[in-house]
Write an enzyme that holds these catalytic residues in place. Structure first.
Site, PDB file in Angstrom:
ATOM      1  N   SER A   1     -48.292  22.990  28.397  1.00  0.00           N
ATOM      2  CA  SER A   1     -47.336  21.932  28.743  1.00  0.00           C
ATOM      3  C   SER A   1     -47.536  20.687  27.863  1.00  0.00           C
ATOM      4  O   SER A   1     -47.400  20.789  26.649  1.00  0.00           O
ATOM      5  CB  SER A   1     -47.485  21.612  30.235  1.00  0.00           C
ATOM      6  OG  SER A   1     -46.402  20.874  30.678  1.00  0.00           O
TER       7      SER A   1
ATOM      8  N   ASP B   1     -40.602  29.924  34.575  1.00  0.00           N
ATOM      9  CA  ASP B   1     -40.954  28.534  34.272  1.00  0.00           C
ATOM     10  C   ASP B   1     -39.682  27.701  34.163  1.00  0.00           C
ATOM     11  O   ASP B   1     -38.897  27.862  33.216  1.00  0.00           O
ATOM     12  CB  ASP B   1     -41.737  28.481  32.959  1.00  0.00           C
ATOM     13  CG  ASP B   1     -42.312  27.094  32.680  1.00  0.00           C
ATOM     14  OD1 ASP B   1     -41.850  26.123  33.308  1.00  0.00           O
ATOM     15  OD2 ASP B   1     -43.216  26.993  31.840  1.00  0.00           O
TER      16      ASP B   1
ATOM     17  N   HIS C   1     -44.968  27.808  35.622  1.00  0.00           N
ATOM     18  CA  HIS C   1     -45.462  26.863  34.624  1.00  0.00           C
ATOM     19  C   HIS C   1     -46.978  26.737  34.811  1.00  0.00           C
ATOM     20  O   HIS C   1     -47.434  25.977  35.670  1.00  0.00           O
ATOM     21  CB  HIS C   1     -44.768  25.524  34.840  1.00  0.00           C
ATOM     22  CG  HIS C   1     -45.053  24.523  33.776  1.00  0.00           C
ATOM     23  ND1 HIS C   1     -44.614  24.675  32.486  1.00  0.00           N
ATOM     24  CD2 HIS C   1     -45.733  23.348  33.798  1.00  0.00           C
ATOM     25  CE1 HIS C   1     -44.998  23.633  31.771  1.00  0.00           C
ATOM     26  NE2 HIS C   1     -45.687  22.823  32.538  1.00  0.00           N
TER      27      HIS C   1
END
Lengths: 170, 364
Positions: free
Chosen positions: B47, B141, B176
């Site tokens: 991320s 995600d 995620h």
């Protein structure tokens, strides 16, 4: 006479009030952070500078001839996609608000039906209303994020369109 | 007499407990040099750590041999669209754009990267051509969508990394998160703190194998302890949001006998040790250290933490939109001179210094 004030209240009511208090404090904290992120002057300067650089880098000029139909088709098609996606987001928002509304009605009516002492009833109602408030706030936050994504998409589409029509044609 | 002895012992024990209780916590030690071979450095992250991975990797490509990007967009992504602020681009086009066509503006980002390399603000692009990349996007995600990560792969191909050197995986129904093979971690398809999901494989193993080639399987036991070190000495700017303490894992053989390569591991938002300690999820339980042990690699875990003001970084993310230069309308968060990049590069350089005596307070 030495009885503590807290002993006058039911623990469930004290817990419910404390939860509301925590929620209010969290919200105040979030608001302060959001204000820190709100920098309109800096953002305007940033955007102005970026646009100037894009214009210079792209050598934007008015086209001497009519735009290529294929380019125009591509621009229109992308706009259609963006509008469809934006419409879907708005439909999703309406659905979310409806669901939250239905859930809220159920929670609050159940809380009002709670039998027992008045303090317990009040605690139950406070807990239910906090849940409802948080659910609506979540929907609202999602709505803000969606609106941000929609606005960003139209801005990006505009830049792409201008570049494909006017860039590097000198 | 026996009773007196017991009483004395009890008193001494109480005194010891009292002394320990009032002692200030031990400060993290200075990061020692280990004579590391930093010409084979690599980096990976999730991320915001994946965005930072691209920043470090592209800016310092002279020493890099590869990168692992889990749920991250291309380098300079927040500069995609001129009409949006960096923050708006970072949170829309670079995470979950309305349609793929208004996601990262890859041709523009490639051109900007080439300009930066020409100006000397980052290392030459040509360095990337012989590197190996791992890129991953989970099917579930919705935080950083596959439409964004697709552009990461496209970006590196446009910069000359052969498609055959990029392993891009979109086949897993993951949320995620960084992926592990630990039953106790979050279910694979969910997106939930601490963003470490069990999908039945160790992603760190795949990342390192993709970057360095055929590696040994992970070790069962570690020869060293994880080292907490003073990160603050590497920070020379006011708004980095970086923690005072960071972590490293140095296999015993790398401490004295061998010049080992360095792999930098970057956590995502809400994943720094300041947020998820004491579980130590990211720097102790994602499988990197076991791979380091089996293959003589030094793992470096820089840390960033939440900050509600100066700078505004409430979720403790790595900087990929400019918060570390809050006064500037044109912040530098992406060149070799960017505050966070400078700090991390200094840590890598320290590891390359000749072996020094270790007076560290090891943790874990």
């Amino acid at each position: 006479m030495n009885q503590s004030v807290t002993e006058l209240f039911d623990t469930s009511l004290l817990d419910a009030v404390e939860q509301w208090n925590d929620y209010a404090n969290d919200n105040a904290q979030t608001e302060r952070v959001l204000w820190g992120l709100f920098t309109p002057v800096k953002d305007s300067l940033q955007i102005a500078q970026q646009v100037m650089e894009a214009v210079q880098a792209g050598n934007w000029t008015l086209p001497a001839s009519l735009p290529d139909p294929e380019v125009l088709g591509g621009i229109t098609s992308e706009l259609g996609d963006i509008q469809a996606a934006a419409f879907q987001k708005m439909l999703d928002e309406v659905g979310r608000y409806q669901n939250t509304g239905a859930e809220a009605g159920k929670l609050l009516s159940e809380a009002l039906e709670t039998s027992g002492e008045p303090q317990k009833q009040l605690a139950s109602w406070l807990e239910a209303s906090l849940k409802v408030t948080k659910a609506y706030q979540e929907d609202f936050n999602q709505q803000l994020a969606d609106l941000g994504a929609i606005q960003s998409a139209y801005t990006a589409w505009w830049q792409k369109s201008v570049e494909s029509l006017f860039a590097g044609k000198a | 007499m026996k009773h007196f002895d017991r009483l004395l012992r009890l008193r001494l024990l109480s005194l010891l407990v009292l002394i320990l209780a009032v002692m200030p916590p031990a400060e993290a030690a200075r990061l020692p040099g280990f004579g590391a071979d930093i010409s084979k450095t690599s980096v990976s992250g999730l991320s915001s750590g994946a965005f930072m991975t691209s920043q470090i990797y592209v800016a310092f490509s002279d020493i890099m041999v590869g990168a692992g990007i889990v749920a991250g967009g291309p380098y300079l992504c927040a500069k995609s669209w001129a009409g949006n602020s960096l923050l708006t681009n970072a949170t829309t086009a670079c995470m979950n754009p309305l349609t793929p066509s208004v996601g990262p503006n890859t041709p523009h980002l490639v051109a900007l990267t080439r300009d930066l390399a020409s100006s000397g603000a980052i290392d030459p692009i040509e360095n990337l051509a012989d590197d190996h990349l791992y890129i991953f996007s989970g099917k579930s995600d919705t935080t950083v969508t596959t439409a964004v990560v697709d552009q990461t792969a496209a970006y590196y191909e446009a910069l000359g990394v052969p498609a055959s050197s990029i392993r891009y995986d979109t086949s897993v129904n993951a949320g995620h998160a960084i992926i592990t093979d630990e039953n106790d971690d979050t279910d694979c398809s969910k997106t939930k703190e601490p963003y470490v999901n069990d999908c039945g494989f160790e992603q760190s193993n795949i990342i390192l194998n993709q970057i360095y080639g055929s590696l040994n399987p992970p070790a069962d036991t570690l020869s060293s302890e994880i080292m907490a070190f003073d990160q603050s000495e590497f920070i020379d700017a006011a708004n980095t949001s970086m923690s005072d303490t960071a972590y490293a894992y140095v296999p015993a053989v790398c401490k004295t006998h061998r010049s080992c390569p360095v792999h930098v591991v970057l956590h995502g938002c809400e994943q720094g040790a300041a947020v998820i300690d004491p579980s130590n999820k990211y720097y102790a339980q994602t499988g990197y250290n076991q791979m380091a042990e089996a293959n003589d690699i030094i793992m470096l875990y820089p840390q960033v933490q939440p900050s509600n003001a100066a700078p505004v970084n409430p979720k403790g993310c790595w900087d990929f939109w400019g918060y570390s230069s809050p006064q500037s309308a044109d912040p530098d968060y992406f060149t070799q001179n960017a505050p966070q990049l400078r700090a991390i590069r200094s840590m890598i350089d320290r590891l390359a210094e000749p072996v020094t005596t270790i007076s560290s307070t090891d943790t874990e």
